[in-house]
Design a protein around this motif. Structure first.
Motif, PDB file in Angstrom:
ATOM      1  N   ASN A   4       5.903  -2.430 -13.967  1.00 31.62           N
ATOM      2  CA  ASN A   4       5.412  -1.184 -13.509  1.00 31.62           C
ATOM      3  C   ASN A   4       3.998  -1.435 -13.185  1.00 31.62           C
ATOM      4  O   ASN A   4       3.427  -1.021 -12.378  1.00 31.62           O
ATOM      5  N   LEU A   5       3.220  -2.317 -14.109  1.00 34.37           N
ATOM      6  CA  LEU A   5       1.725  -2.447 -13.703  1.00 34.37           C
ATOM      7  C   LEU A   5       1.406  -2.804 -12.258  1.00 34.37           C
ATOM      8  O   LEU A   5       0.866  -2.603 -11.470  1.00 34.37           O
ATOM      9  N   ALA A   6       2.325  -3.942 -12.095  1.00 36.60           N
ATOM     10  CA  ALA A   6       2.277  -4.802 -10.883  1.00 36.60           C
ATOM     11  C   ALA A   6       2.291  -3.933  -9.770  1.00 36.60           C
ATOM     12  O   ALA A   6       1.541  -4.071  -8.644  1.00 36.60           O
ATOM     13  N   GLU A   7       3.608  -2.779  -9.925  1.00 39.57           N
ATOM     14  CA  GLU A   7       3.581  -1.881  -8.806  1.00 39.57           C
ATOM     15  C   GLU A   7       2.706  -0.780  -8.602  1.00 39.57           C
ATOM     16  O   GLU A   7       2.341  -0.206  -7.405  1.00 39.57           O
ATOM     17  N   ASN A   8       2.368  -0.328  -9.836  1.00 39.48           N
ATOM     18  CA  ASN A   8       1.818   1.158  -9.823  1.00 39.48           C
ATOM     19  C   ASN A   8       0.402   1.180 -10.064  1.00 39.48           C
ATOM     20  O   ASN A   8      -0.348   2.386  -9.941  1.00 39.48           O
ATOM     21  N   VAL A   9      -0.336   0.126 -10.229  1.00 44.78           N
ATOM     22  CA  VAL A   9      -1.596   0.016 -10.904  1.00 44.78           C
ATOM     23  C   VAL A   9      -2.404  -0.869  -9.926  1.00 44.78           C
ATOM     24  O   VAL A   9      -2.064  -1.887  -9.575  1.00 44.78           O
ATOM     25  N   MET A  10      -3.725  -0.138  -9.437  1.00 48.48           N
ATOM     26  CA  MET A  10      -4.572  -1.074  -8.793  1.00 48.48           C
ATOM     27  C   MET A  10      -5.912  -1.161  -9.734  1.00 48.48           C
ATOM     28  O   MET A  10      -6.350  -0.183 -10.117  1.00 48.48           O
ATOM     29  N   ALA A  11      -6.550  -2.433  -9.783  1.00 51.58           N
ATOM     30  CA  ALA A  11      -7.688  -2.398 -10.650  1.00 51.58           C
ATOM     31  C   ALA A  11      -8.651  -2.635  -9.641  1.00 51.58           C
ATOM     32  O   ALA A  11      -8.916  -2.935  -8.726  1.00 51.58           O
ATOM     33  N   ILE A  12     -10.058  -1.861  -9.838  1.00 52.09           N
ATOM     34  CA  ILE A  12     -11.193  -1.804  -9.487  1.00 52.09           C
ATOM     35  C   ILE A  12     -12.267  -2.695 -10.187  1.00 52.09           C
ATOM     36  O   ILE A  12     -12.568  -1.847 -11.043  1.00 52.09           O
ATOM     37  N   ARG A  56      -1.685  -7.103 -10.526  1.00 58.90           N
ATOM     38  CA  ARG A  56      -1.832  -8.054  -9.423  1.00 58.90           C
ATOM     39  C   ARG A  56      -2.342  -7.399  -8.279  1.00 58.90           C
ATOM     40  O   ARG A  56      -2.321  -8.008  -7.080  1.00 58.90           O
ATOM     41  N   LYS A  57      -2.772  -6.246  -8.348  1.00 54.04           N
ATOM     42  CA  LYS A  57      -3.808  -5.605  -7.096  1.00 54.04           C
ATOM     43  C   LYS A  57      -5.191  -5.452  -7.570  1.00 54.04           C
ATOM     44  O   LYS A  57      -5.267  -4.483  -8.154  1.00 54.04           O
ATOM     45  N   ILE A  58      -5.850  -6.116  -7.085  1.00 56.82           N
ATOM     46  CA  ILE A  58      -7.340  -6.016  -7.418  1.00 56.82           C
ATOM     47  C   ILE A  58      -8.306  -5.971  -6.499  1.00 56.82           C
ATOM     48  O   ILE A  58      -8.111  -6.844  -5.521  1.00 56.82           O
ATOM     49  N   LEU A  59      -9.279  -4.987  -6.266  1.00 62.49           N
ATOM     50  CA  LEU A  59     -10.366  -4.999  -5.477  1.00 62.49           C
ATOM     51  C   LEU A  59     -11.633  -5.376  -6.328  1.00 62.49           C
ATOM     52  O   LEU A  59     -11.887  -4.738  -7.441  1.00 62.49           O
ATOM     53  N   MET A  60     -12.368  -6.539  -5.983  1.00 63.13           N
ATOM     54  CA  MET A  60     -13.811  -6.718  -6.617  1.00 63.13           C
ATOM     55  C   MET A  60     -14.822  -6.312  -5.606  1.00 63.13           C
ATOM     56  O   MET A  60     -15.160  -6.864  -4.543  1.00 63.13           O
ATOM     57  N   ILE A 117      -7.725   1.845  -0.905  1.00 64.66           N
ATOM     58  CA  ILE A 117      -7.020   2.132  -2.116  1.00 64.66           C
ATOM     59  C   ILE A 117      -5.851   2.957  -1.691  1.00 64.66           C
ATOM     60  O   ILE A 117      -4.474   2.734  -1.938  1.00 64.66           O
ATOM     61  N   GLU A 118      -6.098   3.785  -0.675  1.00 63.72           N
ATOM     62  CA  GLU A 118      -5.106   4.880  -0.267  1.00 63.72           C
ATOM     63  C   GLU A 118      -3.976   3.934   0.367  1.00 63.72           C
ATOM     64  O   GLU A 118      -2.605   4.421   0.321  1.00 63.72           O
ATOM     65  N   ARG A 119      -4.318   3.129   1.057  1.00 62.16           N
ATOM     66  CA  ARG A 119      -3.394   2.184   1.824  1.00 62.16           C
ATOM     67  C   ARG A 119      -2.277   1.425   0.844  1.00 62.16           C
ATOM     68  O   ARG A 119      -1.037   1.474   1.509  1.00 62.16           O
ATOM     69  N   GLU A 120      -2.712   1.320  -0.348  1.00 67.84           N
ATOM     70  CA  GLU A 120      -1.770   0.482  -1.376  1.00 67.84           C
ATOM     71  C   GLU A 120      -0.826   1.648  -2.231  1.00 67.84           C
ATOM     72  O   GLU A 120      -0.046   1.298  -2.519  1.00 67.84           O
ATOM     73  N   ARG A 121      -1.458   2.774  -2.120  1.00 67.48           N
ATOM     74  CA  ARG A 121      -0.739   3.967  -2.885  1.00 67.48           C
ATOM     75  C   ARG A 121      -0.240   3.694  -4.346  1.00 67.48           C
ATOM     76  O   ARG A 121       0.746   3.893  -4.537  1.00 67.48           O
TER      77      ARG A 121
END
Length: 406
Positions: A4-12, A56-60, A117-121
């Motif tokens: 669920n984290l890999a799919e539903n969460v983005m880290a900034i 697994r979705k990270i923006l630095m 961010i919006e593009r990845e939903r």
């Protein structure tokens, strides 16, 4: 929870600060790229927490002096993410999509990247700082957020009020850990009602529902009086009207004292490195269940040279990285990075040496930080007389730590 984290969460990850309080170590590199613990960079701890938590979705988000940080992340971290599976670690400088400004604050940095961010939903966005040393399972924090049906959850530490004063954002909570008050770096922090002389300090880690985050960032962007900062502006503006909760990191770990260090000053940076050489350090770098990942250059093993005339290459209570040679010298309670050379009869005590440092014969180093590529002449003494060190052009901290750069 991992999938669920890999799919539903983005880290900034906010990695764009100047790190001016760490100068001269940040003169030519970003603060998150400063070496730490011999083999690592500061950024590796936040990235490892995210990776180990299943994110697994990270923006630095970067801004200043990013060359070495970009190189380190590209060499050591991109292999852990498969873009074909929707995974990524993207380094994002200011995009100037909104206007021609650089990032004006932590909130503005995220606001300028709303489109990405919006593009990845993602359903949730976790905001992280790239300059702290700690181990944390972000999955537990996000679970707290979901269970409380919160709009915003703030990760916190119980700390003495004397420690938090003028340094941290301090939260006031009710019996359900719902946040009812917030002060940014107060002179007199609000004590916990059930634990006098302690307060809840913000770790600078936030979980937002994505839609709620976008709404608050857009409203903040229209406020001409705002500094566009999470701690200073956005969080205080939402406490009274929305569902904001605190997550207690100490209780998550089952300890009254939890290892978390803000290495924002030279003395704090030095102390955090020295923590690692203790026999049983609070921060265990050798924990196979929560490894700290990084990029390491291809170097031969460290070498300790014994000579017949009683020159013994020795290191006690120290971290020595690959490629280093201690040739008939003594190293004690120190952290040595890659490819260091310590010549005969030299002494290094309570010091941090970054990579490619050379210490000449009979030189003596004590309570010092030597930057990458520094060459110490034979017989030279550093860290014994602050006035002599300053006269040579070295920087000496309030606690007497001498900083030597190239």
């Amino acid at each position: 929870m991992m999938s669920n984290l890999a799919e539903n969460v983005m880290a900034i990850i906010l990695a764009g600060g100047k790190g001016s309080r760490l100068e001269p170590l940040t003169r030519d590199r970003a603060k998150p790229a400063v070496p730490f613990g011999g083999a690592y960079r500061i950024i590796d701890f936040t990235l490892s927490n995210a990776l180990n938590s299943g994110i697994r979705k990270i923006l630095m988000l970067t801004q200043y002096k990013t060359t070495s940080l970009d190189r380190h992340v590209n060499l050591g971290w991109q292999r852990y993410f498969q873009r074909e599976l929707g995974q990524f670690l993207d380094i994002v400088p200011p995009q100037q999509r909104i206007d021609e400004n650089w990032y004006q604050g932590t909130g503005d940095a995220v606001y300028q990247n709303i489109y990405t961010i919006e593009r990845e939903r993602p359903k949730y966005v976790i905001i992280l700082a790239g300059d702290h040393i700690y181990k944390m399972d972000y999955g537990r924090l996000i679970q707290t957020h979901i269970e409380n049906q919160a709009d915003l959850t703030i990760s916190t530490l119980k700390v003495p009020t004397s420690t938090a004063a003028r340094r941290f954002g301090v939260l006031e909570v009710n019996e359900r850990n719902q946040v009812v008050g917030f002060a940014e770096k107060p002179v007199i922090p609000k004590e916990l009602p059930y634990q006098p002389d302690y307060c809840l300090a913000s770790m600078g880690i936030y979980v937002f529902n994505t839609e709620f985050l976008f709404e608050r960032l857009c409203q903040d962007a229209l406020d001409e009086n705002s500094r566009h900062d999470f701690g200073g502006d956005i969080i205080p503006s939402v406490i009274d009207q929305y569902s904001v909760y605190a997550h207690l990191f100490n209780e998550e770990r089952g300890k009254s004292e939890t290892y978390w260090r803000d290495v924002g000053t030279l003395d704090a940076f030095f102390d955090a490195n020295m923590d690692l050489v203790d026999g049983e350090p609070q921060l265990n770098l050798y924990d196979t269940h929560w490894p700290i990942w990084t990029y390491q250059p291809n170097c031969p093993p460290p070498k300790f040279v014994f000579a017949r005339d009683e020159r013994i290459g020795m290191a006690t209570e120290s971290i020595i990285c690959n490629g280093s040679i201690i040739s008939g010298a003594f190293v004690n309670r120190s952290v040595l990075g890659f490819r260091n050379r310590i010549a005969s009869y030299a002494q290094v005590e309570e010091s941090i040496l970054f990579s490619d440092v050379e210490v000449g014969r009979k030189a003596r180093i004590r309570r010092a930080i030597l930057d990458s590529g520094v060459h110490i002449e034979p017989g030279m003494e550093i860290g014994f007389d602050p006035e002599v060190d300053r006269a040579r052009g070295f920087y000496v901290t309030e606690n007497g730590i001498t900083i030597v750069t190239r």
